[in-house]
Design a protein around this motif. Sequence first.
Motif, PDB file in Angstrom:
ATOM      1  N   GLY A   8      -3.648 -22.906   9.040  1.00 23.04           N
ATOM      2  CA  GLY A   8      -2.598 -23.904   8.869  1.00 23.04           C
ATOM      3  C   GLY A   8      -1.857 -24.182  10.158  1.00 23.04           C
ATOM      4  N   GLY A   9      -1.420 -23.115  10.823  1.00 24.30           N
ATOM      5  CA  GLY A   9      -0.757 -23.304  12.107  1.00 24.30           C
ATOM      6  C   GLY A   9      -1.675 -23.964  13.113  1.00 24.30           C
ATOM      7  N   LEU A  10      -2.957 -23.618  13.049  1.00 25.46           N
ATOM      8  CA  LEU A  10      -3.936 -24.273  13.912  1.00 25.46           C
ATOM      9  C   LEU A  10      -4.013 -25.758  13.592  1.00 25.46           C
ATOM     10  N   GLY A  11      -3.988 -26.101  12.306  1.00 26.58           N
ATOM     11  CA  GLY A  11      -4.003 -27.514  11.920  1.00 26.58           C
ATOM     12  C   GLY A  11      -2.827 -28.274  12.510  1.00 26.58           C
ATOM     13  N   TRP A  12      -1.660 -27.623  12.553  1.00 23.15           N
ATOM     14  CA  TRP A  12      -0.481 -28.249  13.159  1.00 23.15           C
ATOM     15  C   TRP A  12      -0.680 -28.447  14.656  1.00 23.15           C
ATOM     16  N   GLN A  13      -1.210 -27.432  15.333  1.00 27.69           N
ATOM     17  CA  GLN A  13      -1.470 -27.558  16.769  1.00 27.69           C
ATOM     18  C   GLN A  13      -2.425 -28.718  17.055  1.00 27.69           C
ATOM     19  N   LEU A  14      -3.455 -28.829  16.247  1.00 29.83           N
ATOM     20  CA  LEU A  14      -4.430 -29.893  16.447  1.00 29.83           C
ATOM     21  C   LEU A  14      -3.805 -31.257  16.158  1.00 29.83           C
ATOM     22  N   ALA A  15      -3.003 -31.327  15.105  1.00 32.41           N
ATOM     23  CA  ALA A  15      -2.384 -32.597  14.725  1.00 32.41           C
ATOM     24  C   ALA A  15      -1.426 -33.098  15.792  1.00 32.41           C
ATOM     25  N   THR A  16      -0.766 -32.175  16.463  1.00 27.18           N
ATOM     26  CA  THR A  16       0.235 -32.553  17.468  1.00 27.18           C
ATOM     27  C   THR A  16      -0.334 -32.535  18.881  1.00 27.18           C
ATOM     28  N   GLU A  17      -1.649 -32.438  18.971  1.00 28.54           N
ATOM     29  CA  GLU A  17      -2.381 -32.604  20.229  1.00 28.54           C
ATOM     30  C   GLU A  17      -2.047 -31.530  21.257  1.00 28.54           C
ATOM     31  N   ASP A  18      -1.881 -30.288  20.771  1.00 28.40           N
ATOM     32  CA  ASP A  18      -1.736 -29.165  21.694  1.00 28.40           C
ATOM     33  C   ASP A  18      -3.061 -28.860  22.391  1.00 28.40           C
ATOM     34  N   PHE A  19      -4.168 -29.220  21.731  1.00 33.47           N
ATOM     35  CA  PHE A  19      -5.490 -29.027  22.321  1.00 33.47           C
ATOM     36  C   PHE A  19      -5.928 -30.340  22.955  1.00 33.47           C
ATOM     37  N   THR A  20      -6.367 -30.277  24.194  1.00 30.78           N
ATOM     38  CA  THR A  20      -6.881 -31.452  24.889  1.00 30.78           C
ATOM     39  C   THR A  20      -8.168 -31.066  25.612  1.00 30.78           C
ATOM     40  N   ALA A  21      -8.836 -32.068  26.141  1.00 26.18           N
ATOM     41  CA  ALA A  21     -10.042 -31.802  26.924  1.00 26.18           C
ATOM     42  C   ALA A  21      -9.717 -31.050  28.203  1.00 26.18           C
ATOM     43  N   GLU A  22      -8.458 -31.111  28.646  1.00 26.90           N
ATOM     44  CA  GLU A  22      -8.062 -30.445  29.879  1.00 26.90           C
ATOM     45  C   GLU A  22      -7.755 -28.958  29.669  1.00 26.90           C
ATOM     46  N   ASN A  23      -7.197 -28.592  28.515  1.00 23.96           N
ATOM     47  CA  ASN A  23      -6.778 -27.195  28.349  1.00 23.96           C
ATOM     48  C   ASN A  23      -7.610 -26.414  27.332  1.00 23.96           C
ATOM     49  N   ALA A  24      -8.572 -27.063  26.678  1.00 21.80           N
ATOM     50  CA  ALA A  24      -9.342 -26.386  25.633  1.00 21.80           C
ATOM     51  C   ALA A  24     -10.828 -26.701  25.760  1.00 21.80           C
ATOM     52  N   ALA A  25     -11.640 -25.737  25.374  1.00 25.68           N
ATOM     53  CA  ALA A  25     -13.089 -25.914  25.368  1.00 25.68           C
ATOM     54  C   ALA A  25     -13.657 -25.269  24.111  1.00 25.68           C
ATOM     55  N   VAL A  26     -14.805 -25.737  23.663  1.00 20.14           N
ATOM     56  CA  VAL A  26     -15.458 -25.177  22.491  1.00 20.14           C
ATOM     57  C   VAL A  26     -16.846 -24.685  22.863  1.00 20.14           C
ATOM     58  N   ALA A  27     -17.336 -23.725  22.079  1.00 19.40           N
ATOM     59  CA  ALA A  27     -18.714 -23.253  22.199  1.00 19.40           C
ATOM     60  C   ALA A  27     -19.486 -23.797  21.005  1.00 19.40           C
ATOM     61  N   GLU A  28     -20.574 -24.469  21.276  1.00 17.42           N
ATOM     62  CA  GLU A  28     -21.380 -25.084  20.226  1.00 17.42           C
ATOM     63  C   GLU A  28     -22.783 -24.482  20.287  1.00 17.42           C
ATOM     64  N   ARG A  29     -23.245 -23.976  19.149  1.00 18.96           N
ATOM     65  CA  ARG A  29     -24.588 -23.414  19.076  1.00 18.96           C
ATOM     66  C   ARG A  29     -25.371 -24.093  17.955  1.00 18.96           C
ATOM     67  N   ASP A  30     -26.489 -24.673  18.321  1.00 28.07           N
ATOM     68  CA  ASP A  30     -27.353 -25.342  17.342  1.00 28.07           C
ATOM     69  C   ASP A  30     -26.581 -26.356  16.501  1.00 28.07           C
ATOM     70  N   GLY A  31     -25.678 -27.087  17.144  1.00 33.76           N
ATOM     71  CA  GLY A  31     -24.957 -28.157  16.473  1.00 33.76           C
ATOM     72  C   GLY A  31     -23.698 -27.743  15.753  1.00 33.76           C
ATOM     73  N   GLY A  32     -23.375 -26.457  15.712  1.00 32.26           N
ATOM     74  CA  GLY A  32     -22.163 -25.996  15.038  1.00 32.26           C
ATOM     75  C   GLY A  32     -21.231 -25.283  16.000  1.00 32.26           C
ATOM     76  N   ILE A  33     -19.920 -25.450  15.818  1.00 32.96           N
ATOM     77  CA  ILE A  33     -18.934 -24.809  16.693  1.00 32.96           C
ATOM     78  C   ILE A  33     -18.761 -23.351  16.290  1.00 32.96           C
ATOM     79  N   VAL A  34     -18.919 -22.453  17.265  1.00 33.63           N
ATOM     80  CA  VAL A  34     -18.847 -21.020  16.995  1.00 33.63           C
ATOM     81  C   VAL A  34     -17.688 -20.341  17.714  1.00 33.63           C
ATOM     82  N   GLY A  35     -16.898 -21.101  18.471  1.00 35.67           N
ATOM     83  CA  GLY A  35     -15.757 -20.510  19.149  1.00 35.67           C
ATOM     84  C   GLY A  35     -15.018 -21.541  19.983  1.00 35.67           C
ATOM     85  N   TRP A  36     -13.827 -21.155  20.425  1.00 32.39           N
ATOM     86  CA  TRP A  36     -13.054 -22.031  21.309  1.00 32.39           C
ATOM     87  C   TRP A  36     -12.100 -21.199  22.154  1.00 32.39           C
TER      88      TRP A  36
END
Length: 307
Positions: free
Chosen positions: A30-58
């Motif tokens: 839930g708190g993560l949903g709030w962070q995402l909604a308010t754009e705390d994550f951006t291409a500049e400060n966040a990255a994701v790990a994608e394996r075989d088309g699915g996100i497995v970490g960030w």
Amino acid sequence: MLDIRPFRPEDGPALEILARRLWPRAPHPGGLGWQLATEDFTAENAAVAERDGGIVGWVVIEGPNVLHSLTTVTLTGAPEDPDAGAALLDRALARVGDAAVELLVFEGDDALRDLAEKAGFVLGENNTFGEWMSRAATEEEIHLPEGYRIRPVREDEQEARVECHRTAWRPFDLPWPEHVGRVDPDLTSRFDRERYDNTRAALLYDRELDLVVEAPDGSLAACCVVWWDAENRCSEIEPLGVVPAHRRRGLAAALALTACALTARRGGDRVYINTTPNEAYPTPAMTYATVGYTPLDRGTVLLRPAR
């Protein structure tokens, strides 16, 4: 195949689902949903790990800021995919360079702890990762000043709900201690209708748990979102704010207790709130402590000294 790439807004739902599955070795979804909604994550400060088309970490890099003097890295996903965790940590440290950096390791995330030790992290002087307070979810008798009432936000008052949040979170009007320094009176909250729409689209959002305090004149005096996670039987409050003209009347405490009662009625056993006793911003934690919320150690802070 593992791919490490910058975060994209459309990644949000996959991150919320992963956090829910990994809890408590991850942020509350839930708190993560709030962070995402308010754009705390951006291409500049966040990255994701994608394996075989699915996100497995960030991974997210934050700070330094007025509340924290060091750059902080938060990494999620290593328990299920240590290789992805290693690649994400390498990326974050490359971005940080030679500066000192703190890594937040949730309790039970032994995979990330092992990766951190190999990368040169050690226990810092203040090594408890305790950004939360928590309380048992129980039925409560809620006391409010005469004429005030707590209720879910109505569908026809979305603009008023946005304005309530913006007024409650105007930086100049927040109860900062004098030593923090002068806050620019022209600063405003980043929250707007678009971010509220994003909030309402988050995985765990429930309008019945988007609470407001209605004042005697019908205006909105306070607000909070209670993020109920049925799979993990717990809720997080994020955020909670009171309009300055209505402060010191027990509204924040009443909302925090209402969250406990509503969580208990849904079969939950715990409520969390994203704050902790903090010299730079002490008022919230002091308020929640009056109704039984206590600090919670969620893990360990590891330090890599400046090089």
